[in-house]
Every structure is written in structure tokens, then in C-alpha cells.
Enzyme design. Sequence first.
Site, PDB file in Angstrom:
ATOM      1  N   SER A 139      11.970  20.057 -19.492  1.00  0.00           N
ATOM      2  CA  SER A 139      11.500  19.165 -18.202  1.00  0.00           C
ATOM      3  C   SER A 139      12.833  18.001 -17.657  1.00  0.00           C
ATOM      4  O   SER A 139      12.204  17.627 -16.927  1.00  0.00           O
ATOM      5  CB  SER A 139      10.097  18.260 -18.570  1.00  0.00           C
ATOM      6  N   ASP A 389       4.054   8.548 -21.530  1.00  0.00           N
ATOM      7  CA  ASP A 389       4.596   9.162 -21.650  1.00  0.00           C
ATOM      8  C   ASP A 389       6.243   8.533 -21.609  1.00  0.00           C
ATOM      9  O   ASP A 389       6.202   7.785 -20.521  1.00  0.00           O
ATOM     10  CB  ASP A 389       4.767  10.587 -19.958  1.00  0.00           C
ATOM     11  N   HIS A 392      10.104  11.423 -20.255  1.00  0.00           N
ATOM     12  CA  HIS A 392      10.556  11.858 -18.741  1.00  0.00           C
ATOM     13  C   HIS A 392      10.383  10.395 -18.327  1.00  0.00           C
ATOM     14  O   HIS A 392      10.397   9.241 -18.759  1.00  0.00           O
ATOM     15  CB  HIS A 392       9.628  11.944 -18.294  1.00  0.00           C
TER      16      HIS A 392
END
Length: 421
Positions: A139, A389, A392
Site C-alpha cells: 500500500s 493509521d 500510510h
Amino acid sequence: MDVMSPLKPHPNSPSPTKKLLPFALYALLPIALLCFYFHPFHHLPPNNPTILTKEEEIVYETPCDYTDGRWVHDKMGPLYNGTTCGTIKDGQNCISHGRPDLDYLYWRWRPSQCKLPRFSPNTFLRLLSNKHIAFVGDSMARNQLESLLCMLATASNPNLVYRDGEDNKFRTWHFASHNISISVYWSPFLVKGVEKSKAGPNHNELYVDTVDEKWGSDLDHIDMILLSIGHWFLHPAVYYEGGLVLGCHYCPGLNHTEIGFYDVMRKALKTALKTIIERKGANGNGIDVFLATFSPSHFEGEWDKAGACPKTKPYKEGEKMLEGMDADMRAIEVEEIEAVKVNAKQIEGLRIEMLDVTKLSLMRPDGHPGPYMYPFPFANGVRERVQNDCVHWCLPGPVDTWNQILLEVIRKWSIQSRRKE
Ligand SMILES: *[C@@H]1O[C@H](CO)[C@@H](O)[C@H](O)[C@H]1NC(C)=O
Ligand SMILES: *[C@@H]1O[C@H](CO)[C@@H](O)[C@H](O)[C@H]1NC(C)=O
Ligand SMILES: *[C@@H]1O[C@H](CO)[C@@H](O)[C@H](O)[C@H]1NC(C)=O
């Protein structure tokens, strides 16, 4: 004493001139080469495309270590926002999800040794006309791809021409204005792998000596490839090599030897790079290869507590050192790239470079979505548990800088190859 032109025989003393002439020529040759080196295209007509601008000469002459630098405040802010760009994955669209502090958008990376210009979508589009670019990995590869698409979209319209797989794992966009295709391939190990993290026994299976053909079989049609891996190797897994179990990482109850993940990631990287070189070196149509180095996460507390990555400013110089797993993961990637660079020199059309983003990303604890991976997480007051998160990057955000550096390397390559013509 007579002053003699080495190239014109002196009428009164022909013999010393004849003797001197070869020496004089040998003496002049290096000077001529030096002149050529510093003013290479001085004698070409002014509209010749091989003429370098002053700025380009500086870019070319000065090697730059982009890892050596610091984040400085920048009033300009990003090229795009969540409204102007339609391709930001929901979980990274921090502004739209109500992240209240926006200071994290106003920083730029300033290398100590050189300038890092603002990303120029038009330059990128011009330099990569008629090329197919592939982002391959986990990702983080997608995170970087979406940043690039958003920046390019400010200059030219991308059309989504292919999409396959759940969660947008395989997609291709086409920029008709410059005939550029940009794809993303989900391949979190680069090698063949079975992801089992959701169902059945909670571990992945990796075949470290077999490339993942989901991207490998497309290499023929790829002109530039960016690899980006790391975090998926931390998950429980069983590893296979040569058809046998090599060992595992965190597999209690399975009776395999625990071998950690560092050596396995190294093997996977070797397999991927070897495959690229074999397949592209053999048919000679060339490829540019980048490896983005490990992107550090910034969990300070528990992942499901409100303040998991609460910082709202970059670290100051010296406040955070590159160490531990972040440093070890990056070191493996650097070593493997350096190793293949030596072979690559002998293969025409093959260029390999690192996108060494670990350090500059490490300094940006403020750039993650945190709780804003979900829209307005505190709309009904602060809850006890909220998923964060801290891996990311918000878009726009620090990952835009990765693409700025990518473009600078491509620019240098383009200038170098024009000088060779
Ligand atoms: C996004 O950018 C557009 C165009 O520059 C601007 O009109 C708009 O106000 C921006 N939206 C946000 C939320 O900043
Ligand atoms: C468009 O780009 C592709 C590579 O992605 C290339 O194969 C093709 O020849 C290009 N088309 C033209 C008209 O140049
Ligand atoms: C675990 O592996 C060892 C060595 O391969 C073997 O001797 C042993 O029988 C295995 N134990 C179980 C419970 O399978």
C-alpha cells in the site's frame, strides 16, 4: 624569442615547428576536452534540443544526496487537495475526513547539498511521454502512485482504463495528452505469496525464489518500475524455497523454525531484481528501476487509542535518529540495490536507483492519517477506542516529496543521456 603558433609553420624556422607540432597537439587536446566538458554545446545552434540551460547544467554537475536535508516551512503548500483529485484512497484523504490541523501541509524537504524544485507536472509528462510506468508493491506503492496521479492531474487528465481486483489492487490510467500509462500492481512481497491474514490460519505463505507473475508477466510492456515493500514482511508467515519449507516468522503451533523476516525480505528483493534484469536485459528494450526504501511508521501509543500518532509538526534535526527496524529494513534495500547496480552497468538501457525516503519520512510523524483514516472520527465525542493509521501518509502530504525526488532523478538521467548524444 620567437612566439610560434603551434598550428602554423613559421616561415623562417620550419624544422622546430615540425618537431613541436605533435607535442602541441597533444597538449591542446586535453584543453579542448576540458572546454567541451564545461561548455559542451557551445557551438550548436541555439534552438538545438541538446543545449542545456544554466539550471540544467547545475543539476547535472552537482550530485546530490537527497537523504541529507531538513524539513522547512513553506507557505506555498501542496499542488492539489482532496477536492481537485479524485483518486485519493478514502483512508488517506485526511482533509475531507475532518483533520483539523493543516500545518502538516506547509513543509518542504530542503536537501543540504542542492535544490529540490517543486514538482512540475508538465516536466514529468514531457520526460515520460509514450512510457508505461508501474508501481509495484504494497500500500505504500499505492500511496505514492496516488500522490503522483494527483499532482499530474493538475496538468493533464488521467483516464482510468483498467481496473481489477477488490480494493483497487490493479489499476491503469492513461494520460492521452502524452500517451503515458501509469499502473499499480498489488504485490506486497514481490514474490509469489498467498495472503491469509484474514481467513484460515493467520499467516501468509511466501515462495521467496518465485517472482509474482501478476507483475512479472507484464514486464515486457513496462518502461519504468517502482518497487515499494516492507510492512507486509512483519506479518506471521511460512516461507518456502526450492519447494521446501525454509522456516517461518511467528508461527506458533506449526513446528517450523523461526527465521525472522529480514533474510526473507532480502531474498524476495533479490528474486524481483534478478527477474527484472533477466527479462529486460535479455530482450534489450531497457527499463528504469526504482526502489523506494522502507517507510517508517509512527505509533507512539496503542493503535486503537486516540493519540497513536498525535504529533502535528515534523521532528527537528537531531530529535529523531534512524535506528532499529527502520534502519535495518532500509540497509537491506540499499545493499541489494547497490549489488545489482554493478551488473546493471553492463546492460544497455537498464538504470537502477534507490528512492531513499526512509530518513525524510521518519522526520514526519505529523503526516499520517491517525484517527482520520475514517471520516470525522470524533463527531460524537472522543470514544474509548478508535483505529489509527500511523503507517500510510495523508494526501496531500510528505509522500509528495518522494515523487519530487523521483522527478529530479529522471531529469538528471535525461540530461545525462542528452549529453551523450
Ligand atoms: C481545493 O483546491 C481548489 C482549487 O485550487 C479550491 O478551489 C478549493 O477551495 C480547495 N479545497 C480545499 C478543501 O482546500
Ligand atoms: C504509446 O505508449 C506506449 C507505451 O506505453 C507505446 O508502446 C506506444 O507505441 C505509444 N504510442 C504512440 C503512438 O507513440
Ligand atoms: C517437529 O519437527 C521435528 C523436526 O523436523 C520433528 O522431529 C517433530 O516430530 C515435529 N513435531 C511435530 C509435533 O510434528
